[in-house]
Design an enzyme around this catalytic site. Structure first.
Site, PDB file in Angstrom:
ATOM      1  N   GLY A 147      80.343  34.751  30.723  1.00 41.03           N
ATOM      2  CA  GLY A 147      81.293  35.606  31.436  1.00 41.03           C
ATOM      3  C   GLY A 147      80.622  36.922  31.775  1.00 41.03           C
ATOM      4  CB  CYS A 185      93.087  43.669  32.355  1.00 37.53           C
ATOM      5  SG  CYS A 185      93.488  44.878  33.632  1.00 37.53           S
ATOM      6  CB  CYS A 230      92.944  50.415  32.553  1.00 32.41           C
ATOM      7  SG  CYS A 230      94.177  49.253  33.122  1.00 32.41           S
TER       8      CYS A 230
END
Ligand code: UQ1
Length: 446
Positions: A35, A194, A374
């Site tokens: 990833g 997230c 974020c």
């Protein structure tokens, strides 16, 4: 699949894998997971050896991952908002793994730190001198009764941007919503990757409906968490934004089951005077953020902490018990928010400390400060760029220029148009250092 069968199906791999295994029976570095964290780390480690004048042989670094594809997961909010095609954010995994790495297309199922071996699901083992665990986390769909069925039923009014399969279904539900019944957006209690995405998709839907629907549907954000966001500064700003938009908010209220035929969702109140109470809500459409947690195989392994995450030092990213194991990203115990931006800051720390250990026998002393970010879409054309570190303290790149808790258009385009390209062209190759851009942080050599 037996290793022999695996080698037959991937001829180029056979050549690469055979070289090192035949030499020593173990790889210099094994990375579990291809990833964002695994690919960035593998490439940075390779490049770090090269810049020390120690060129690694083909196959010295091995990456274990059975996936066919690699997805730019931060893009799934953009897909769910109807602003990109999900295929744009997907690449064949093989195309992202350089030829000088051995790609082992199996599933990690365990780690034996005493013998420095990874055990794969088919029982074969992969030896390492040092190990990087970048295995991501696990989505626990089965913790919400009825969720798996609801998501796989194309006719249901239930979707999530947390999966490639239904990221675009989210957009179809938003676009085709007839406004009958409530639009509900949920966030579970507990850590998710997230943590802003559950509310971002609510804002993006709200923003779309305000330009198209009449009358405007009733909209609710229902979260198992006590606040909108972990960092109080941003949380307060987000709560004000939610209220201004007319989106109802319910806190400490956790989704427990879905009856998708009846369009009923059940919630449990987790705190306050109604603690333990069950609430039923009818919905017209439901966006679910599924519960997440550590991978089962890691939880059961000796490298996990009590909660099941890979037990690493929060500064050095080195394992707290096993010297030659490191971890970053969603599978690690690092007490910060799980984002791709966090990985941009973690990777150079891990690389410095691990390469120093392999080259000099002494672990490096670069220290991660917990940086994460974020980028919160708050509607079409607007985005709040939350950036913070350990202690929920703000660490803003553009704080000298603007109030980052105020959404703006520049951040929106940075996130929607620039980051996805940067991710594939630079970050996965180990050439992107988040807020530092293409300039690597400098550490004092140990
Ligand atoms: C970042 O570097 C990055 O990677 C390309 C992201 O994509 C997922 C981000 O969302 C963020 C916030 C960063 C950090 C970079 C800057 C310039 C703040």
């Amino acid at each position: 699949m037996s290793p022999a069968a695996a080698l037959r199906t991937v001829p180029s791999l056979a050549a690469r894998y055979a070289t090192t295994s035949a030499h020593s029976g173990k790889h210099k570095v094994v990375v579990i997971g291809a990833g964002a964290g695994g690919l960035a780390a593998a490439n940075q480690i390779y490049n770090a050896f090269k810049s020390r004048g120690e060129r690694l042989n083909d196959g010295d670094i091995a990456i274990i991952d059975p996936a066919q594809h690699h997805d730019y997961q931060p893009g799934w909010t953009i897909v769910g908002s109807g602003l990109a095609d999900k295929a744009d954010y997907r690449r064949p995994l093989a195309s992202l793994i350089p030829a000088h790495f051995a790609h082992i297309p199996g599933s990690a199922a365990g780690v034996e730190p005493q013998s420095s071996r990874v055990v794969l699901a088919d029982g074969t083992t992969v030896g390492y001198e040092s190990l990087v665990v970048a295995a991501g986390l696990q989505i626990n769909y089965d913790k919400v009764a009825g969720l798996t069925e609801a998501l796989s039923d194309a006719q249901s009014k239930v979707a999530t941007i947390y999966s490639y399969e239904t990221a675009d279904k989210t957009w179809h539900l938003i676009r085709e919503f007839d406004g009958k019944g409530e639009a509900i957006f949920t966030q579970p209690f507990g850590p998710v990757k997230c943590a802003g995405a559950p509310q971002k998709i609510a804002y993006m839907a709200d923003s779309y409906w305000k330009t198209t629907s009449n009358p405007l549907p009733s909209r609710s954000f229902i979260t198992g968490m006590p606040t909108m966001f972990s960092v109080p500064h941003y949380s307060n700003a987000l709560n004000a934004i939610r209220q201004e938009k007319g989106i109802n908010g319910e806190f400490n209220t956790n989704l427990v089951s879905i009856d998708s035929a009846k369009r009923v969702a059940k919630f449990e109140v987790l705190a306050g005077e109604n603690k333990g109470k069950r609430i039923e809500k009818e919905f017209g459409m439901l966006h679910v953020t599924p519960p997440m947690g550590p991978r089962d195989w890691i939880k059961k392994s000796p490298i996990a902490d009590a909660a099941g995450w890979v037990d690493v030092h929060q500064g050095t990213l080195q394992h707290n018990k096993f010297e030659n194991i490191f971890s970053l990203g969603d599978s690690s115990s690092l007490p910060t928010s799980k984002t791709a931006a966090a990985i941009t800051a973690q990777t150079p720390i891990l690389t410095n400390n691990l390469v120093s250990l392999l080259s000099t026998g002494k672990v490096g002393d670069a220290i991660y400060d917990g940086y994460t970010s974020c980028p919160l879409f708050t509607g079409r054309g607007e985005l709040m760029l939350a950036e913070f570190k350990y202690g929920l303290e703000r660490k803003e790149t553009f704080g000298w220029l603007t109030d980052q808790s105020k959404p703006n258009r520049a951040f929106y385009h940075l996130t929607k148009d620039v980051f996805p390209r940067t991710y594939f062209s630079k970050m996965l190759k180990g050439e992107w250092y988040g807020p530092k851009g293409i300039f690597p942080p400098q550490f004092v050599p140990s």
